[in-house]
Design an enzyme around this catalytic site. Structure first.
Site, PDB file in Angstrom:
ATOM      1  N   TYR A   1     -37.357 -39.092  48.029  1.00  0.00           N
ATOM      2  CA  TYR A   1     -37.611 -37.761  47.476  1.00  0.00           C
ATOM      3  C   TYR A   1     -36.306 -36.996  47.261  1.00  0.00           C
ATOM      4  O   TYR A   1     -36.116 -36.342  46.228  1.00  0.00           O
ATOM      5  CB  TYR A   1     -38.528 -36.965  48.396  1.00  0.00           C
TER       6      TYR A   1
ATOM      7  N   ALA B   1     -46.579 -25.550  34.335  1.00  0.00           N
ATOM      8  CA  ALA B   1     -46.855 -24.111  34.365  1.00  0.00           C
ATOM      9  C   ALA B   1     -48.331 -23.772  34.518  1.00  0.00           C
ATOM     10  O   ALA B   1     -48.712 -22.613  34.369  1.00  0.00           O
ATOM     11  CB  ALA B   1     -46.311 -23.460  33.093  1.00  0.00           C
ATOM     12  N   SER B   2     -49.172 -24.754  34.805  1.00  0.00           N
ATOM     13  CA  SER B   2     -50.596 -24.460  34.936  1.00  0.00           C
ATOM     14  C   SER B   2     -50.946 -23.828  36.273  1.00  0.00           C
ATOM     15  O   SER B   2     -52.030 -23.269  36.443  1.00  0.00           O
ATOM     16  CB  SER B   2     -51.430 -25.730  34.732  1.00  0.00           C
ATOM     17  N   ARG B   3     -50.022 -23.888  37.233  1.00  0.00           N
ATOM     18  CA  ARG B   3     -50.280 -23.301  38.556  1.00  0.00           C
ATOM     19  C   ARG B   3     -48.960 -23.109  39.296  1.00  0.00           C
ATOM     20  O   ARG B   3     -47.899 -23.503  38.821  1.00  0.00           O
ATOM     21  CB  ARG B   3     -51.218 -24.197  39.370  1.00  0.00           C
ATOM     22  N   GLY B   4     -49.032 -22.508  40.460  1.00  0.00           N
ATOM     23  CA  GLY B   4     -47.892 -22.408  41.359  1.00  0.00           C
ATOM     24  C   GLY B   4     -46.715 -21.618  40.819  1.00  0.00           C
ATOM     25  O   GLY B   4     -46.874 -20.608  40.123  1.00  0.00           O
ATOM     26  N   ILE B   5     -45.507 -22.079  41.146  1.00  0.00           N
ATOM     27  CA  ILE B   5     -44.283 -21.380  40.772  1.00  0.00           C
ATOM     28  C   ILE B   5     -44.134 -21.311  39.260  1.00  0.00           C
ATOM     29  O   ILE B   5     -43.745 -20.277  38.707  1.00  0.00           O
ATOM     30  CB  ILE B   5     -43.060 -22.070  41.415  1.00  0.00           C
ATOM     31  N   GLY B   6     -44.457 -22.398  38.571  1.00  0.00           N
ATOM     32  CA  GLY B   6     -44.339 -22.410  37.117  1.00  0.00           C
ATOM     33  C   GLY B   6     -45.183 -21.340  36.463  1.00  0.00           C
ATOM     34  O   GLY B   6     -44.726 -20.623  35.566  1.00  0.00           O
TER      35      GLY B   6
END
Length: 418
Positions: free
Chosen positions: A167, A17-22
């Site tokens: 992946y 959650a430190s960046r992006g979607i989170g």
């Protein structure tokens, strides 16, 4: 989407959650007055990616939420357990878990080293299972228990496996957690669902992978945040075991204008579909290509890649090279062109003013790109996006993927001159 206040006082445990979607989901919930546990690895600034758990915490608190930053590597059982315990001690429980942390390597089997394979499976599949396992005893006690995995629908079409099977397996592991846990915890009134974007989402990580130009065919993370908010605001018993797509969730909520989520609104109808959706590869390329087929027919034959134009294309590229382009790219490429104009070419964009020639490069290539000649010309002249071609298997890449994707910057600067 208007905030309803339904997440006020609820505690969300969000991985990555430190960046992006989170982080976008965290900020959306924080506007309701939610408590957010930021479970991510980035305590110190990353050299290429913005944001840490502490900067994210400040943003969350600035919009009305409460934040608990926790240094967590989801591969570390002890770290996960400690973070969960700290969250319960701080906020009294856990109501919602967002399994967002993920690792990606879009490499075929022979180019996937086992260290990278293990990383993807340890973070995506094992990490999702582990964090869920540790949170479930507390979710059982909540009257609003949700698990939401940022993972795709389980689409068994072979082309979603053939280009990057490692992946795909790792990402589908997250989705299989949804399939199994939704049924397993149905009687406990814990909703378990998956959310996946319809199109590419522009984040700092994606920009690092494919270049700044990725915003041209992407949506903002806020579309995923709004969709997640809509899902998490519902009573758990109303929806579980579902594989949901962001814009479909929002349309069900009465939101029909998706242009607001496009990074570039005028490109809202030219966005690149994300992986694993039920769309044929040919339609993906048609959808993501710039311009219409009719428009391409208006171009002179020399611009349509017909009649031996590949050689002319490389000669034109060489004439346009400069020290600035070489400095920005810093890589050596080998191009294996198949089909009617088969041949091997190279581009040395690492030294001097650059050099292009026929045959193998004089030094080992950083990346080898293989493509049919009928698509190759379209890619270099801007009618076909490299990322789209790669996603759908039209472009094969071995070697350094990040350096390969730097070619998109080169193509962007040359396409008007070719």
């Amino acid at each position: 989407m208007i905030n309803t206040g339904k997440l006020a006082g609820r505690t969300l445990f969000i991985t990555g959650a430190s960046r992006g979607i989170g982080k976008a989901i965290a900020l959306r919930a924080a506007q309701d007055g939610a408590n957010v546990v930021i479970a991510a690895k980035t305590a110190e600034p990353h050299p290429k990616l913005p944001g840490t758990i502490y900067t994210a915490a400040k943003e969350i608190e600035a919009v009305g939420g409460k934040a608990l930053p926790c240094v967590v590597d989801v591969r570390d059982e002890g770290a996960v357990r400690t973070a969960v315990q700290n969250a319960v001690a701080q906020f009294g429980g856990i109501d919602i878990l967002i399994n967002n942390a993920s690792a990606i390597s879009l490499t075929p089997t022979e180019q996937t080293d086992m260290k990278r394979y293990d990383l993807m499976h340890s973070i995506n599949t094992r990490g999702t299972f582990l964090v869920s396992k540790e949170c479930i005893p507390y979710l059982r006690k909540s009257n609003h228990a949700h698990i939401l995995n940022i993972s795709p629908p389980l689409n068994m079409a072979p082309h979603w496996f053939s280009n990057h099977v490692a992946y795909t397996m790792a990402k589908y592991g997250m989705s299989m957690c949804v399939l199994g846990m939704a049924k397993e915890f149905e009687s406990a009134n814990i909703a378990v669902n998956a959310l996946w974007p319809r199109t590419a989402i522009h984040t700092a990580a994606m920009e690092m992978l494919t270049g700044k130009e990725s915003d041209q065919y992407s949506r903002k993370p806020e579309i995923m945040a709004d969709a997640a908010y809509a899902i998490l605001s519902k009573e758990p018993r109303l929806q579980t075991g579902k594989f949901l797509i962001d814009d479909e969730v929002l349309k069900a909520e009465g939101i029909t204008d998706m242009r607001q989520y496009a990074c570039i609104p005028e490109n809202a109808d030219k966005l690149m579909p994300d992986f694993f959706l039920d769309v044929e590869p040919e339609k993906l390329i048609e959808f993501a290509a710039e311009g219409s087929h009719a428009a391409s027919l208006k171009k002179p034959a020399a611009q349509q890649g017909q009649g031996g134009q590949i050689e002319g294309l490389f000669l034109k590229i060489e004439s346009l090279l400069s020290e600035e382009i070489v400095k920005k790219t810093g890589a050596v490429y080998e191009f294996k062109v198949k089909g009617n104009e088969a041949g091997t070419w190279f581009a040395d964009l690492k030294s001097g003013t650059g050099k292009v020639g026929k045959g193998s490069p004089p030094v080992t290539a950083d990346a080898v790109l293989t493509m049919d000649s009928k698509h190759f010309f379209d890619m270099f002249t801007g009618k076909l996006k490299p990322a789209s071609a790669f996603m759908t298997g039209k472009l094969k890449i071995s070697g350094d993927l990040q350096k390969a994707m730097k070619l998109e910057k080169l193509m962007g600067s040359l396409k008007s001159k070719l």
